[in-house]
Design a protein around this motif. Structure first.
Motif, PDB file in Angstrom:
ATOM      1  N   VAL A  35       0.794  -1.253  -0.129  1.00 36.71           N
ATOM      2  CA  VAL A  35       0.117  -0.091   0.013  1.00 36.71           C
ATOM      3  C   VAL A  35       0.760   1.244   0.003  1.00 36.71           C
ATOM      4  N   SER A  36       1.963   1.114   0.775  1.00 35.48           N
ATOM      5  CA  SER A  36       2.715   2.316   0.649  1.00 35.48           C
ATOM      6  C   SER A  36       3.368   2.859  -0.574  1.00 35.48           C
ATOM      7  N   LYS A  37       3.341   1.912  -1.441  1.00 36.85           N
ATOM      8  CA  LYS A  37       3.972   1.803  -2.818  1.00 36.85           C
ATOM      9  C   LYS A  37       3.039   2.361  -3.848  1.00 36.85           C
ATOM     10  N   ALA A  38       1.610   1.782  -3.360  1.00 37.39           N
ATOM     11  CA  ALA A  38       0.496   1.790  -4.686  1.00 37.39           C
ATOM     12  C   ALA A  38       0.129   3.557  -4.876  1.00 37.39           C
ATOM     13  N   LEU A  39       0.325   4.221  -3.652  1.00 40.15           N
ATOM     14  CA  LEU A  39      -0.315   5.593  -3.947  1.00 40.15           C
ATOM     15  C   LEU A  39       1.017   6.561  -3.777  1.00 40.15           C
ATOM     16  N   ILE A  40       0.828   7.595  -4.505  1.00 34.99           N
ATOM     17  CA  ILE A  40       1.502   8.826  -4.371  1.00 34.99           C
ATOM     18  C   ILE A  40       1.222   9.745  -3.472  1.00 34.99           C
ATOM     19  N   TYR A  41       2.010  10.470  -2.573  1.00 35.04           N
ATOM     20  CA  TYR A  41       1.340  11.144  -1.603  1.00 35.04           C
ATOM     21  C   TYR A  41       0.925  12.554  -2.293  1.00 35.04           C
ATOM     22  N   ASP A  42      -0.233  13.084  -2.137  1.00 27.44           N
ATOM     23  CA  ASP A  42      -0.841  14.456  -2.695  1.00 27.44           C
ATOM     24  C   ASP A  42      -0.715  15.347  -1.629  1.00 27.44           C
ATOM     25  N   VAL A  43       0.176  16.349  -1.815  1.00 32.60           N
ATOM     26  CA  VAL A  43       0.275  17.395  -0.723  1.00 32.60           C
ATOM     27  C   VAL A  43      -0.916  18.230  -0.804  1.00 32.60           C
ATOM     28  N   GLU A  44      -1.454  18.618  -1.940  1.00 33.39           N
ATOM     29  CA  GLU A  44      -2.519  19.390  -2.103  1.00 33.39           C
ATOM     30  C   GLU A  44      -3.879  18.941  -1.233  1.00 33.39           C
ATOM     31  N   LEU A  45      -3.999  17.604  -1.659  1.00 30.24           N
ATOM     32  CA  LEU A  45      -5.087  16.740  -1.260  1.00 30.24           C
ATOM     33  C   LEU A  45      -4.989  16.727   0.593  1.00 30.24           C
ATOM     34  N   GLY A  46      -3.615  16.501   0.856  1.00 31.38           N
ATOM     35  CA  GLY A  46      -3.374  16.444   2.170  1.00 31.38           C
ATOM     36  C   GLY A  46      -3.985  17.772   2.970  1.00 31.38           C
ATOM     37  N   GLN A  47      -3.671  18.995   2.315  1.00 34.17           N
ATOM     38  CA  GLN A  47      -4.102  20.326   2.881  1.00 34.17           C
ATOM     39  C   GLN A  47      -5.362  20.341   2.706  1.00 34.17           C
ATOM     40  N   GLU A  48      -6.073  20.091   1.851  1.00 33.85           N
ATOM     41  CA  GLU A  48      -7.740  19.982   1.575  1.00 33.85           C
ATOM     42  C   GLU A  48      -8.296  19.121   2.850  1.00 33.85           C
ATOM     43  N   MET A  49      -7.663  17.958   3.144  1.00 29.85           N
ATOM     44  CA  MET A  49      -8.200  17.174   4.052  1.00 29.85           C
ATOM     45  C   MET A  49      -8.137  17.720   5.510  1.00 29.85           C
ATOM     46  N   TYR A  50      -6.962  18.603   5.686  1.00 29.80           N
ATOM     47  CA  TYR A  50      -6.791  19.074   7.183  1.00 29.80           C
ATOM     48  C   TYR A  50      -7.958  19.949   7.077  1.00 29.80           C
ATOM     49  N   TYR A  51      -8.435  20.992   6.236  1.00 30.68           N
ATOM     50  CA  TYR A  51      -9.258  21.952   6.486  1.00 30.68           C
ATOM     51  C   TYR A  51     -10.819  21.600   6.260  1.00 30.68           C
ATOM     52  N   ASP A  52     -10.851  20.481   5.418  1.00 31.71           N
ATOM     53  CA  ASP A  52     -12.187  20.357   4.924  1.00 31.71           C
ATOM     54  C   ASP A  52     -12.641  18.747   5.018  1.00 31.71           C
ATOM     55  N   ASN A  53     -11.539  17.906   5.696  1.00 27.69           N
ATOM     56  CA  ASN A  53     -11.772  16.593   6.042  1.00 27.69           C
ATOM     57  C   ASN A  53     -12.638  15.487   4.896  1.00 27.69           C
ATOM     58  N   LEU A  54     -11.812  15.857   3.674  1.00 23.86           N
ATOM     59  CA  LEU A  54     -12.184  15.334   2.395  1.00 23.86           C
ATOM     60  C   LEU A  54     -11.482  14.078   2.562  1.00 23.86           C
ATOM     61  N   SER A  62      -3.222   8.001  -5.951  1.00 23.25           N
ATOM     62  CA  SER A  62      -2.614   8.956  -5.474  1.00 23.25           C
ATOM     63  C   SER A  62      -3.580   9.108  -4.121  1.00 23.25           C
ATOM     64  N   GLY A  63      -3.087   9.832  -2.798  1.00 24.02           N
ATOM     65  CA  GLY A  63      -3.850  10.260  -1.871  1.00 24.02           C
ATOM     66  C   GLY A  63      -3.054  10.816  -0.740  1.00 24.02           C
ATOM     67  N   CYS A  64      -3.598  11.133   0.284  1.00 20.22           N
ATOM     68  CA  CYS A  64      -2.827  11.492   1.767  1.00 20.22           C
ATOM     69  C   CYS A  64      -2.985  10.439   2.842  1.00 20.22           C
ATOM     70  N   CYS A  65      -2.856  10.660   3.953  1.00 18.09           N
ATOM     71  CA  CYS A  65      -2.818   9.745   4.808  1.00 18.09           C
ATOM     72  C   CYS A  65      -4.030   8.847   4.893  1.00 18.09           C
ATOM     73  N   GLY A  66      -5.093   9.665   4.952  1.00 19.53           N
ATOM     74  CA  GLY A  66      -6.748   9.087   4.842  1.00 19.53           C
ATOM     75  C   GLY A  66      -6.656   8.089   3.719  1.00 19.53           C
ATOM     76  N   GLU A  67      -6.533   8.369   2.711  1.00 19.20           N
ATOM     77  CA  GLU A  67      -6.593   7.544   1.607  1.00 19.20           C
ATOM     78  C   GLU A  67      -5.334   6.294   1.678  1.00 19.20           C
ATOM     79  N   PHE A  68      -4.298   6.390   2.060  1.00 20.09           N
ATOM     80  CA  PHE A  68      -3.306   5.219   2.514  1.00 20.09           C
ATOM     81  C   PHE A  68      -3.988   4.360   3.588  1.00 20.09           C
ATOM     82  N   THR A  69      -4.704   4.987   4.541  1.00 19.93           N
ATOM     83  CA  THR A  69      -5.354   4.070   5.621  1.00 19.93           C
ATOM     84  C   THR A  69      -6.488   3.200   5.084  1.00 19.93           C
ATOM     85  N   ASN A  70      -7.546   4.054   4.397  1.00 19.68           N
ATOM     86  CA  ASN A  70      -8.532   3.490   3.798  1.00 19.68           C
ATOM     87  C   ASN A  70      -8.219   2.267   2.873  1.00 19.68           C
TER      88      ASN A  70
END
Length: 211
Positions: A152-171, A183-191
């Protein structure tokens, strides 16, 4: 009546004191011998891991106690320096090997079965997640979980913009969508990891935290 009540009351009081441990013992209780200190590994930190921990309200005595130590001085950060940036050197410890737990035919208690369910975030019946989970090797639980985490750690590329959106909008995208976007941020990797493990029949749950 009064005498009877007094006898009855004294009897109940004595019985209560015995139950509650408040009765006076005629002999003192012997002090148990302190357990022998068990050292699981040497004092060699050469193979230790370096971790960076950021947060506040740390118990510094615990943070800097065996089997880890604080490397250098913690750096105050954040508003008015109320958070700390700490570098920890942690020893690697080799535990006794546990017997492998097979994945198939496991019966979990009701409190754990809940973490096998497919949810909107952990959707695993889609084609992408099903295929993804089937390609990960591992006949026992620990081997599969280890391989799944690395995959999973290699399957997605971390998306910095999405990480910022998740921080403010919980997307947070669900596992199928994250895998489709690759791609995704910590939430997507976890899901994706949760969906992969649940698809395989291994219970797993979401835990929020920062390392």
């Amino acid at each position: 009546m009064r005498l009877c009540f007094c006898k009855c009351f004294c009897g109940h009081l004595a019985f209560f004191l015995l139950l509650s441990g408040c009765a006076v013992s005629p002999t003192p209780t012997p002090t148990p011998e302190p357990p022998e200190e068990i050292v699981n590994f040497s004092d060699d930190y050469a193979a230790g891991r370096l971790y960076r921990v950021i947060g506040k309200d740390f118990d510094m005595d615990i943070m800097g106690s065996y089997p880890q130590y604080i490397d250098g001085e913690p750096e105050p950060i954040g508003f008015q320096g109320n958070s700390l940036d700490i570098r920890l050197v942690v020893k690697n410890q080799k535990y006794d090997d546990l017997s492998p737990v097979p994945i198939e035919n496991q019966v979990y208690p009701l409190t754990v079965q809940h973490y096998l369910e497919e949810t909107e975030a952990t959707a695993y019946s889609g084609e992408l997640v099903t295929q993804f989970a089937s390609e990960i090797e591992g006949e026992d639980v620990m081997t599969y979980v280890t391989n799944a985490t690395e995959t999973v750690s290699k399957a997605l590329i971390y998306d910095v913009e999405l990480g910022q959106e998740m921080y403010y909008d919980n997307l947070i995208a669900n596992a199928e969508d994250a895998l489709a976007a690759q791609s995704g941020c910590c939430g997507e990797f976890t899901n994706l990891l949760l969906a992969t493990l649940r698809c395989k029949g291994i219970p797993a749950r979401f835990v929020m935290g920062i390392i």
